[in-house]
Design a protein around this motif. Structure first.
Motif, PDB file in Angstrom:
ATOM      1  N   PHE A 148       0.767  -1.369   0.070  1.00  0.00           N
ATOM      2  CA  PHE A 148      -0.042   0.142   0.145  1.00  0.00           C
ATOM      3  C   PHE A 148       1.074   1.071  -0.117  1.00  0.00           C
ATOM      4  N   ALA A 149       1.845   1.238   0.835  1.00  0.00           N
ATOM      5  CA  ALA A 149       2.683   2.436   0.876  1.00  0.00           C
ATOM      6  C   ALA A 149       3.334   2.668  -0.309  1.00  0.00           C
ATOM      7  N   PHE A 150       3.928   1.810  -0.763  1.00  0.00           N
ATOM      8  CA  PHE A 150       4.834   1.854  -2.267  1.00  0.00           C
ATOM      9  C   PHE A 150       3.802   2.256  -3.285  1.00  0.00           C
ATOM     10  N   VAL A 151       2.647   1.627  -3.413  1.00  0.00           N
ATOM     11  CA  VAL A 151       1.780   2.122  -4.621  1.00  0.00           C
ATOM     12  C   VAL A 151       1.146   3.476  -4.205  1.00  0.00           C
ATOM     13  N   MET A 152       0.496   3.946  -3.209  1.00  0.00           N
ATOM     14  CA  MET A 152       0.284   5.129  -2.917  1.00  0.00           C
ATOM     15  C   MET A 152       1.338   6.267  -3.212  1.00  0.00           C
ATOM     16  N   ALA A 153       2.909   5.829  -3.067  1.00  0.00           N
ATOM     17  CA  ALA A 153       3.699   6.765  -3.345  1.00  0.00           C
ATOM     18  C   ALA A 153       4.082   7.050  -4.669  1.00  0.00           C
ATOM     19  N   VAL A 154       4.079   5.774  -5.406  1.00  0.00           N
ATOM     20  CA  VAL A 154       4.321   5.875  -6.820  1.00  0.00           C
ATOM     21  C   VAL A 154       3.115   6.668  -7.530  1.00  0.00           C
ATOM     22  N   MET A 155       1.880   6.481  -7.120  1.00  0.00           N
ATOM     23  CA  MET A 155       0.754   7.207  -7.847  1.00  0.00           C
ATOM     24  C   MET A 155       0.401   8.321  -7.275  1.00  0.00           C
ATOM     25  N   ARG A 156       1.422   8.917  -6.663  1.00  0.00           N
ATOM     26  CA  ARG A 156       0.879  10.465  -6.026  1.00  0.00           C
ATOM     27  C   ARG A 156       0.597  11.387  -7.019  1.00  0.00           C
ATOM     28  N   THR A 157       1.202  11.198  -8.120  1.00  0.00           N
ATOM     29  CA  THR A 157       1.128  12.246  -9.367  1.00  0.00           C
ATOM     30  C   THR A 157      -0.107  12.285  -9.835  1.00  0.00           C
ATOM     31  N   ALA A 158      -1.010  10.886  -9.788  1.00  0.00           N
ATOM     32  CA  ALA A 158      -2.405  10.873 -10.358  1.00  0.00           C
ATOM     33  C   ALA A 158      -3.393  10.474  -9.404  1.00  0.00           C
ATOM     34  N   PHE A 159      -2.806  11.088  -7.998  1.00  0.00           N
ATOM     35  CA  PHE A 159      -3.874  10.737  -6.709  1.00  0.00           C
ATOM     36  C   PHE A 159      -4.811  11.882  -7.123  1.00  0.00           C
ATOM     37  N   ASN A 160      -4.757  12.919  -7.629  1.00  0.00           N
ATOM     38  CA  ASN A 160      -5.688  13.870  -7.489  1.00  0.00           C
ATOM     39  C   ASN A 160      -6.962  13.520  -8.436  1.00  0.00           C
ATOM     40  N   GLU A 161      -6.521  12.969  -9.702  1.00  0.00           N
ATOM     41  CA  GLU A 161      -7.580  12.302 -10.512  1.00  0.00           C
ATOM     42  C   GLU A 161      -8.188  11.270  -9.854  1.00  0.00           C
ATOM     43  N   GLY A 162      -7.515  10.460  -9.121  1.00  0.00           N
ATOM     44  CA  GLY A 162      -8.338   9.079  -8.806  1.00  0.00           C
ATOM     45  C   GLY A 162      -8.736   9.480  -7.507  1.00  0.00           C
ATOM     46  N   GLN A 163      -8.605  10.380  -6.654  1.00  0.00           N
ATOM     47  CA  GLN A 163      -9.080  10.757  -5.366  1.00  0.00           C
ATOM     48  C   GLN A 163     -10.450  10.250  -4.807  1.00  0.00           C
ATOM     49  N   VAL A 164     -11.391  10.452  -5.845  1.00  0.00           N
ATOM     50  CA  VAL A 164     -12.684   9.785  -5.416  1.00  0.00           C
ATOM     51  C   VAL A 164     -12.757   8.414  -5.393  1.00  0.00           C
ATOM     52  N   ALA A 165     -11.993   7.626  -6.392  1.00  0.00           N
ATOM     53  CA  ALA A 165     -12.035   6.267  -6.368  1.00  0.00           C
ATOM     54  C   ALA A 165     -11.301   5.655  -4.855  1.00  0.00           C
ATOM     55  N   TYR A 166     -10.178   6.470  -4.856  1.00  0.00           N
ATOM     56  CA  TYR A 166      -9.491   5.993  -3.518  1.00  0.00           C
ATOM     57  C   TYR A 166     -10.163   6.323  -2.421  1.00  0.00           C
ATOM     58  N   LEU A 167     -10.833   7.262  -2.053  1.00  0.00           N
ATOM     59  CA  LEU A 167     -11.384   7.343  -0.887  1.00  0.00           C
ATOM     60  C   LEU A 167     -12.883   6.523  -0.730  1.00  0.00           C
TER      61      LEU A 167
END
Length: 422
Positions: A148-167
Motif C-alpha cells: 500500500f505504501a509503495f503504490v500510493m507513493a508511486v501514484m501520488r502524481t495521479a492521486f488528484n484524478e483518482g482521489q474519489v475512487a481511492y477515498l
C-alpha cells in the motif's frame, strides 16, 4: 494538535520560508508517530479485539470522509475541520485511558482462575528472537502495508484524478471491516481467512483487469478503482491485524506499531524516490509490477505456511484413528449419560481441568483449542502469537496436566469428569 494548528495557519498566511515548513513538518511527523503509538495502546491493550476492530474500521472510514471534505470546503472551513480532527485525535485517547473499566489490559488482567496458577516456563527472549517472532507473526499483514505504501507513493502524481475512487474504496473497505467485526460470531481468523484467501484472489482479479485494459484499450477506470480497492482493503486489514497482534500480548503495542510505522515510512520514501524519475506510462508499469509481486508473495507465504504446518503435524504427536474413535466414543457416551447426569460440556471440562491443575488464562485458552483437535500452527494463527510461543504454552500444558500428547488431551477432556467442588 498545536503543530497541526501552526501548520494550518502557516499555510493560510502563505508563508514562503521553506525552513519554517521543514521544521513544522519534522515536528508534526514526530507528533503523529507518537499519536500512532498512543492509539496503538488503545486498540492493542485497552480494548478487546472486537471493539478494537470497530474502532479501526470507523476511524479509517472517517479519515477518508474528512480527506474528501478537505478538497471540497473553502480554506477557512478546511482549517477549522482540520483543527477539530486534531483535537479529537488527542482528547479521545486521553479520555479512553482514564476510564476505570479500561484501566487493565485484557491480555494481562488476572482472572479468578489465575489465583495459584503455576508460572509459565517461557524464558525472556533476546531482542533478535523477539524481532524474528514478530516478523513471523506480522509478515503476512506487513506485506499489505508495504505494498500500500509503495503504490500510493508511486501514484501520488495521479492521486488528484483518482482521489474519489481511492477515498470511496477506502470507505468501503473500512465499512467491510466494521461489518465483519459487528457480525462475526466466534473466533477471528484475519490472517488465514481474509488475507490468505480473499486478498490473493482480489489481486489476481486486478491483474486480469489491467491486462484486459492494456489489450482492448478500455476500462481504465475499472482498473483504477480495483487498484485502490485492493490496496485499501490490504491496509485496513493490516491495521486490524496489528491491533490483534498487540492485543495477544506477546509483543508490546509500542514495538508492533513502531516497526509498522518504520516500514510504512521507509517504503513510502523509496516509492517517492522511484516515482520521481518515472513518466505516467512507467508509473502504471510500476503499479502493475508491484501488484504482481504482491500477489505472488501472498501465494508464496500461504504455501510456505502450509508446508510448515504439514511439517509441524509430522513432528508433533499425531492423533490417529483409534484415538479419534476412542475420544468420539467417550464423548458420545458422556453425552448420553450427560442427558441424565448433567455431564459438563467440553468447555466446562476444560475449565475444570484448568482450575484443578493451575493453568494460566492463556493456557486455558489454548487447552480449549487442543481439546477441539487443533495443532500448534492453527492455535498460533488464531491467537496471533508466534508458533514458538504456542509450542511453549502447549509444552507447559502437557507438563502441568502430566500428559504427553494431544491424544491424552482429547481423552481427558472427552471423558466424564467429576463435578468440581473447589
Amino acid at each position: 494538535m498545536a503543530c497541526s494548528l501552526a501548520f494550518g495557519f502557516v499555510g493560510y498566511l502563505d508563508v514562503a520560508d521553506t525552513a519554517v515548513y521543514m521544521a513544522l513538518s519534522i515536528i508534526t511527523g514526530v507528533a503523529n508517530v507518537c499519536l500512532v503509538l498512543v492509539w496503538g495502546r488503545i486498540c492493542g491493550r485497552l480494548l478487546s479485539i472486537r471493539p478494537a476492530l470497530l474502532v479501526v474500521g470507523m476511524a479509517s472510514a472517517l479519515s477518508a470522509i474528512l480527506c474528501f471534505l478537505y478538497g471540497k470546503l473553502p480554506l477557512e472551513a478546511t482549517l477549522g475541520l482540520f483543527f477539530l480532527a486534531a483535537l479529537a485525535s488527542v482528547v479521545i485517547p486521553l479520555t479512553l485511558q482514564s476510564l476505570p473499566a479500561l484501566a487493565d489490559s485484557p491480555q494481562t488482567a488476572r482472572g479468578p482462575d489465575d489465583e495459584g496458577a503455576q508460572p509459565d516456563t517461557i524464558s525472556r527472549p533476546s531482542a533478535r528472537q523477539t524481532l524474528a517472532s514478530l516478523v513471523d507473526v506480522a509478515l503476512m499483514p506487513g506485506l499489505g502495508l508495504i505494498a500500500f505504501a509503495f503504490v500510493m507513493a508511486v501514484m501520488r502524481t495521479a492521486f488528484n484524478e483518482g482521489q474519489v475512487a481511492y477515498l470511496s474504496m477506502m470507505v468501503l473497505a473500512a465499512l467491510g471491516l466494521v461489518a465483519y467485526a459487528a457480525l462475526k460470531r466466534g473466533r477471528f481468523l484475519l490472517p488465514g481467512g481474509l488475507q490468505l484467501t480473499f486478498l490473493p484472489i482480489a489481486a489476481l482479479v486486478l491483474l486480469a483487469a489491467i491486462a484486459i485494459t492494456a489489450t482492448v484499450n478500455a476500462g481504465e477506470a475499472v482498473a483504477v478503482w480495483l487498484t485502490y480497492g485492493v490496496y485499501s482493503l490490504a491496509v485496513v486489514l493490516t491495521i486490524a491485524t496489528l491491533c490483534a497482534v498487540a492485543h495477544a500480548g506477546e509483543f508490546s503495542s509500542d514495538l508492533v506499531f513502531s516497526v509498522a510505522v518504520a516500514a510504512f515510512c521507509g517504503t513510502s520514501f523509496v516509492g517517492q524516490m522511484i516515482a520521481g524519475g518515472l513518466d505516467d506510462e512507467l508509473i502504471n508499469v510500476a503499479v502493475t509490477l508491484t501488484t504482481t509481486v504482491y500477489a505472488f508473495a501472498l501465494a508464496l507465504v500461504s504455501y510456505v505456511r502450509r508446508i510448515r504446518d504439514v511439517g509441524a503435524n509430522n513432528t508433533e504427536e499425531r492423533v490417529g484413528a483409534d484415538a479419534d474413535s476412542t475420544a468420539a466414543a467417550a464423548s458420545k457416551g458422556g453425552s448420553a449419560a450427560g442427558l441424565e447426569a448433567g455431564t459438563p460440556s467440553l468447555q466446562e471440562r476444560c475449565d475444570a481441568l484448568a482450575t484443578e491443575f493451575g493453568l494460566t488464562s492463556r493456557e486455558r485458552e489454548i487447552l480449549a483449542y487442543l481439546a477441539e483437535g487443533h495443532n500448534g500452527s492453527y492455535i498460533a494463527s488464531a491467537l496471533f502469537i508466534s508458533p514458538n510461543t504456542a509450542r511453549t504454552h502447549i509444552h507447559n500444558i502437557y507438563r502441568k496436566l502430566d500428559v504427553s500428547s494431544r491424544e491424552d488431551i482429547l481423552r481427558l477432556t472427552r471423558t466424564t469428569l467429576p463435578q468440581q467442588t473447589h
